[in-house]
Motif scaffolding. Structure first.
Motif, short mmCIF file in Angstrom:
data_model
loop_
_atom_site.label_atom_id
_atom_site.label_comp_id
_atom_site.label_asym_id
_atom_site.label_seq_id
_atom_site.Cartn_x
_atom_site.Cartn_y
_atom_site.Cartn_z
N ARG A 16 -12.52 9.75 6.69
CA ARG A 16 -13.04 8.55 7.36
C ARG A 16 -14.56 8.48 7.23
O ARG A 16 -15.27 9.42 7.59
N GLN A 17 -15.04 7.36 6.72
CA GLN A 17 -16.47 7.18 6.49
C GLN A 17 -16.98 5.92 7.19
O GLN A 17 -16.23 4.97 7.40
N ALA A 18 -18.26 5.93 7.51
CA ALA A 18 -18.95 4.73 8.01
C ALA A 18 -20.31 4.69 7.34
O ALA A 18 -21.02 5.70 7.32
N GLN A 19 -20.65 3.54 6.78
CA GLN A 19 -21.94 3.37 6.12
C GLN A 19 -22.63 2.14 6.71
O GLN A 19 -21.97 1.17 7.06
N PHE A 20 -23.94 2.21 6.82
CA PHE A 20 -24.66 1.03 7.31
C PHE A 20 -26.07 0.97 6.75
O PHE A 20 -26.64 1.99 6.32
N THR A 21 -26.63 -0.23 6.77
CA THR A 21 -28.03 -0.48 6.47
C THR A 21 -28.62 -1.33 7.58
O THR A 21 -28.00 -2.32 8.00
N VAL A 22 -29.79 -0.93 8.05
CA VAL A 22 -30.51 -1.72 9.05
C VAL A 22 -31.95 -1.89 8.60
O VAL A 22 -32.49 -1.03 7.90
N SER A 23 -32.55 -3.01 9.01
CA SER A 23 -33.92 -3.28 8.56
C SER A 23 -34.66 -4.13 9.57
O SER A 23 -34.07 -5.00 10.22
N THR A 24 -35.97 -3.88 9.68
CA THR A 24 -36.84 -4.72 10.50
C THR A 24 -37.70 -5.65 9.64
O THR A 24 -38.50 -6.41 10.17
#
Length: 334
Positions: free
Chosen positions: A219-227
């Motif tokens: 089980r994997q979770a990937q994310f990208t966040v940016s300001t």
């Protein structure tokens, strides 16, 4: 009726949370405090709040207040939450609850009869609850991957979100939402994480952060966040049979319905697409009603201090991964 007091006249409180709480059925926003009494009185008059205080301490001393909502800057979350609990109040504290896990652990010393909850309003929204029902029903097959994106563009040097000392940056400000999504939909905790972070050369904050969380058992979770990117948000829950998409997963509009899209097609998207519409609601109202029921003893606290400490342990591991360039396990000696 549960009586709430609000620490500070912060924008999130004035524009989103307080108006939402005032629509709740089981609570009253009875007081607000600011370090500037004139400002507190002005905001109280604008929002129809009965009491205004010129210091946070004066609000905490009010015997008529049951719950404190703490939307102060990140570096003041733990100190003022501690003071509020010592004053006999329950606390709903904005996220992230602390600057790191070590600071968050200070909240474990609080009296057990006072409730402290981190304000992840998304957990109260019916679209998240319905998405979880679909995951748990097995309709997606085995949930294998969670992919999330959350970004906005704020390059104001005076904005507190761009100040490292106050807990600014993308991971602290919005990265906690994809993290909680992984924990919520897998109903599990990540075993290890790895991150890739780009920092603003002037601010020193992380302006573009991507991370992967390994929940074990494939089980994997990937994310990208940016300001400093175009505003956008999305969650995809990908299983062995179907994919579920949450279109506006984080700051769902209070006055509009939200949408879930269930896709059983091929990678080219030419299969059947089922759309489920969730009626309009205000997740801040629902969060306030939930916490008020907990305070009244009508419902158990869904998550508390230990959950918030775990969140900070995960964020800490992601920052360690930035430095090491490697996978990092969750938790470390203080």
């Amino acid at each position: 009726m549960v009586r709430w007091g609000v620490l500070s006249t912060a924008r999130i409180g004035r524009e989103k949370v307080i108006p939402a709480l005032q629509k709740a059925k089981n609570l009253e926003v009875a007081a607000i405090a600011s370090r500037d009494e004139e400002n507190a009185q002005k905001v109280a008059a604008e929002l129809g709040i009965g009491k205004a205080y010129g210091s946070y301490e004066a609000l905490l001393a009010d015997p008529d207040i049951d719950v404190i909502y703490n939307p102060l800057p990140n570096h003041m979350h733990v100190p003022m939450t501690v003071e509020a609990v010592k004053a006999g109040k329950h606390v709903l504290c904005e996220k992230p609850i602390a600057l790191d896990a070590k600071e968050a652990r200070l909240l474990r010393d609080m009296p057990s009869d006072r409730f402290v909850m981190e304000a992840f309003m998304v957990r109260a929204h019916p679209q998240w609850q319905r998405a979880l029902e679909i995951v748990e029903s097995g309709e997606l097959g085995k949930l294998q991957s969670i992919q999330a994106f959350f970004s906005y563009n704020n390059q104001d040097p005076d904005n507190i979100r761009n100040k490292p000392a106050f807990g600014g940056g993308a991971l602290m400000d919005v990265g906690c939402y994809p993290i909680v999504a992984g924990r919520y939909f897998y109903n599990a905790e990540p075993e290890r994480v790895v991150s890739l972070i780009d920092r603003d050369k002037n601010f020193g904050t992380d302006r573009l952060t991507s991370a992967m969380m390994d929940f074990g058992e494939g089980r994997q979770a990937q994310f990208t966040v940016s300001t400093q990117s175009a505003p956008y948000q999305r969650i995809n829950l990908v299983g062995t049979a179907k994919r579920l998409e949450i279109l506006i997963p984080f700051n769902a509009p209070a006055g509009a319905e939200t949408i879930l899209r269930l896709d059983s097609g091929t990678a080219l998207g030419d299969g059947g697409l089922e759309v489920e519409r969730i009626p309009a609601c205000d997740q801040y109202t629902l969060q306030g009603e939930l916490f008020s029921r907990v305070v009244r003893g009508e419902e158990k606290l869904p998550y508390g201090v230990d959950d918030a400490i775990q969140m900070m342990d995960i964020i800490d591991a992601m920052f360690r991964s930035e430095r090491s360039g490697s996978w990092e396990t969750i938790g470390s000696p203080d």
